[in-house]
Design a protein around this motif. Structure first.
Motif, short mmCIF file in Angstrom:
data_model
loop_
_atom_site.label_atom_id
_atom_site.label_comp_id
_atom_site.label_asym_id
_atom_site.label_seq_id
_atom_site.Cartn_x
_atom_site.Cartn_y
_atom_site.Cartn_z
N ALA A 69 43.09 53.50 64.53
CA ALA A 69 43.28 52.16 64.00
C ALA A 69 43.53 51.15 65.11
CB ALA A 69 44.44 52.15 63.01
N HIS A 70 44.11 51.59 66.20
CA HIS A 70 44.38 50.73 67.34
C HIS A 70 43.22 50.69 68.34
CE1 HIS A 70 49.05 50.96 66.73
NE2 HIS A 70 48.42 50.24 65.80
N GLY A 71 42.10 51.32 67.97
CA GLY A 71 40.89 51.19 68.79
C GLY A 71 40.69 52.25 69.84
N TRP A 72 41.46 53.35 69.79
CA TRP A 72 41.33 54.41 70.78
C TRP A 72 40.54 55.59 70.24
CZ3 TRP A 72 42.77 53.27 75.59
CH2 TRP A 72 43.77 52.32 75.80
N SER A 73 39.99 56.37 71.13
CA SER A 73 39.32 57.62 70.79
C SER A 73 39.85 58.72 71.71
CB SER A 73 37.80 57.49 70.95
OG SER A 73 37.15 58.72 70.71
N VAL A 74 40.28 59.84 71.13
CA VAL A 74 40.68 61.00 71.93
C VAL A 74 39.44 61.88 72.09
CG1 VAL A 74 42.28 62.93 72.15
CG2 VAL A 74 42.99 60.86 70.93
N ARG A 75 38.99 62.05 73.30
CA ARG A 75 37.69 62.68 73.53
C ARG A 75 37.66 64.14 73.13
NH1 ARG A 75 34.05 62.80 79.14
NH2 ARG A 75 32.41 64.13 78.28
#
Length: 475
Positions: A227-233
Motif C-alpha cells: 500500500a505504501h508503494g514497495w515491493s519485496v523482491r
C-alpha cells in the motif's frame, strides 16, 4: 550494480579558494568576557577561508558553557550574519566535521527584518537532541561549518558582519550571537536584529513533494508495504550468484531501542541453490531530481558462520536499460563491499553514477568515487541530483561529485538490496548469514538539501509521530 569499469572517472572535491586581495575587512575586536553576561554561553570563531572573496564561507565555531549549570544544546541557537551577494542569491549549508557529529547540527538561512550595510541574511545553527549537553566549563569542540551560493559563484566576505579575516585561531567573537530558551546570551546582532525577534523568517528544510518511510512494518507480508508503494523482491535474476533465490521472508522489521528498522538477511552455504539474497524496491519509477537519503547499517562480519563472502550492501536509484548503451539509462549507487570483490582485496565503499552500459561484451559509462576502509555500523547516506551534478555525502561529509554527463533523463525507483557477487570469496559449505539494516528512507523532489537539513526533516517527522508519507506524484 555491476562491476565498475574505468571510464570517464573524474574526482571532484569541495575546496575553499582563498583570494589574496588588498582589502580592508570589517574590523571587529574580540568580545570581552562581560558579553557573556548571565547566560553563561560564549561563542568562539575562526575561519579557514580568509579571502575577501571565496568559493565558500567557512565559519568554524565552538560554543562554550561559562556558567555554573549544564546546558542542553538542543535549546541553543547560534547566528552568523552576512550580506547577500544579490537580492536573489540563495545559499547552501554544510557541515564538514564536528566533534558533536554533523548529523546533530542543522543550518538554516533567514532574512533580517532590519537589513544593515553589512548584514541582510543570517545562518542559524541549531542542535538536535543527539548533540547532548555542555557541562560547566565544557565546549562543543570544533564545528567546521561552511556555506556557499547555490550556483557555486564566488561570494564576497569582506562586507559580512560576522566575518573576521584575521581570525585564524579560535577566540571569543561577539559578532556571532547565541541565544538559549528565547534569551540572548552572547554577542551583538547588527542593529535592530536581536536573534529572538519572532518576525525573522527561517528557511524550512523542505517544502516540496516528499517520500518518508520509517519502515514500521510487522513483516514482509504486511499489506501496508504494498500500500505504501514497495515491493519485496521474489523474482529470479541478477545481480548476484546465478541460480540464487531472492527471498521475501528474509526481509524483516525488528525493533531496536523502540524503533523499527528493516533488516535484509543474505545467506549461503556455498552453493547457488543455498544462496538467498534480499531486496526491497519501490513499485513506481517516479523519482528523479532532488535529495535522496537513508540511514544504513553496514556489516563487516556475518551474523553467523564463517566470514569472507564477496558481499554487496546497497542503497541506490535505478531505471531500466531499454537497449545496450541506451542513453536514457540512469543509476546512482552506494555500494559497500565488506570483503572486497571486483578486484578489490578488502572493504571498500563505492558511489557510482551511471550513464549507460552494455552487458555483452561488457562496456560501461560511469563515474565513481571510493574509500578503502571499513564502514561497519550506522551511516547517514545522502545523494543530491540537480540540473548540474550528482553529489554524494556520507555522515554529513562530502564523498564525491559527478558531472552533468551522468544526470538522469527518466525517473527511477528507490532500492535497497544485499547480494553476493560470487561464491569464490568463501568456499566453505558451512551455512552463514549477513545482515544489512535500514532505519529510514527520504526523498524530497526537486530540492537539494544539506545533510543537516535532512536530519532536521527526519527529526520533524519522528517528533510528529509520522512513520510514512508519500506526496511525490507519479511519473
Amino acid at each position: 550494480m555491476r562491476k565498475l569499469a574505468k571510464s570517464r572517472i573524474r574526482a571532484a572535491a569541495a575546496a575553499a579558494l582563498t583570494v589574496a586581495l588588498s582589502c580592508t575587512a570589517l574590523a571587529a575586536a574580540p568580545a570581552s568576557a562581560g558579553t557573556a553576561a548571565a547566560g553563561g554561553l560564549v561563542v568562539q570563531y575562526r575561519t579557514s577561508a580568509s579571502g575577501a572573496t571565496a568559493d565558500q564561507s567557512e565559519p568554524w565555531l565552538k560554543v562554550r558553557n561559562t556558567g555554573s549549570s549544564a546546558v542542553q544544546l538542543s535549546d541553543v541557537k547560534v547566528r552568523y550574519y552576512f550580506k547577500a551577494d544579490s537580492a536573489s542569491a540563495s545559499y547552501r549549508f554544510a557541515c564538514s566535521w564536528a566533534v558533536k557529529g554533523c548529523s546533530n547540527i542543522t543550518g538554516t538561512f533567514g532574512t533580517l527584518a532590519h537589513p544593515t550595510a553589512t548584514a541582510d541574511r543570517y545562518l542559524e545553527i541549531s542542535f538536535t537532541s543527539g548533540a547532548g549537553g555542555l557541562a560547566p566549563g565544557a565546549d562543543t569542540g570544533d564545528m567546521q561549518l561552511r556555506f556557499h551560493q547555490s550556483n557555486w559563484q564566488p561570494l564576497r566576505q569582506s562586507d559580512d558582519y560576522s566575518f573576521g579575516q584575521e581570525r585564524s585561531a579560535y577566540g571569543d567573537w561577539s559578532r556571532v550571537t547565541a541565544h538559549q530558551g528565547g534569551t540572548t546570551t552572547w554577542g551583538e546582532a547588527p542593529g535592530g536584529n536581536d536573534p529572538t525577534d519572532p518576525t525573522d523568517p527561517t528557511d524550512p528544510p523542505a517544502d516540496g513533494p516528499t517520500l518518508f518511510d520509517d519502515f514500521n512494518y510487522s513483516g514482509h507480508t504486511d499489506p501496508k508495504i504494498a500500500a505504501h508503494g514497495w515491493s519485496v523482491r521474489s523474482n529470479s535474476g541478477g545481480p548476484g550468484v546465478p541460480g540464487a533465490t531472492w527471498s521475501p521472508e528474509n526481509v524483516t522489521f525488528p525493533s531496536q531501542s523502540g524503533n523499527s528498522v528493516m533488516n535484509l538477511e543474505t545467506s549461503t552455504a556455498g552453493t547457488a541453490a543455498s544462496t538467498k539474497q534480499t531486496e526491497l524496491l519501490t513499485q513506481a519509477m517516479k523519482f528523479r531530481n532532488g535529495t535522496y537519503a537513508a540511514r544504513v547499517k553496514f556489516s563487516d562480519a556475518p551474523r553467523s558462520g564463517p566470514d569472507g563472502d564477496r558481499l554487496v550492501q546497497t542503497f541506490f536509484t535505478i531505471n531500466d536499460l531499454k537497449a545496450p548503451m541506451a542513453d536514457d539509462y540512469a543509476e546512482y549507487d552506494f555500494e559497500y563491499l565488506p570483503n572486497g570483490g571486483w578486484g578489490e582485496p578488502a572493504n571498500i565503499l563505492y558511489t557510482t553514477s551511471w550513464e549507460t552500459y552494455r552487458p555483452d561484451p561488457w562496456e560501461a559509462v560511469n563515474q565513481h568515487s571510493e574509500a578503502r576502509q571499513s564502514y561497519a555500523g550506522w551511516h547517514d547516506l545522502v545523494v543530491t541530483i540537480d540540473n548540474n551534478a550528482i553529489t554524494y555525502y556520507v555522515d554529513g561529509q562530502h564523498f564525491g561529485t559527478h558531472g552533468a554527463a551522468y544526470l538522469p533523463e527518466r525517473p527511477m525507483s528507490i532500492n535497497f538490496n544485499q547480494w553476493l557477487i560470487d561464491l569464490a570469496g568463501q568456499t566453505s559449505t558451512t551455512p552463514r548469514s549477513y545482515d544489512q539494516q535500514v532505519d529510514y528512507v527520504l526523498h524530497v523532489k526537486d530540492q537539494v538539501l544539506t545533510p543537516a537539513q535532512v536530519g532536521t526533516l527526519v527529526g520533524n517527522y519522528r517528533a510528529a509521530g509520522t512513520t510514512f508519507e508519500d506526496t511525490v506524484p507519479g511519473a
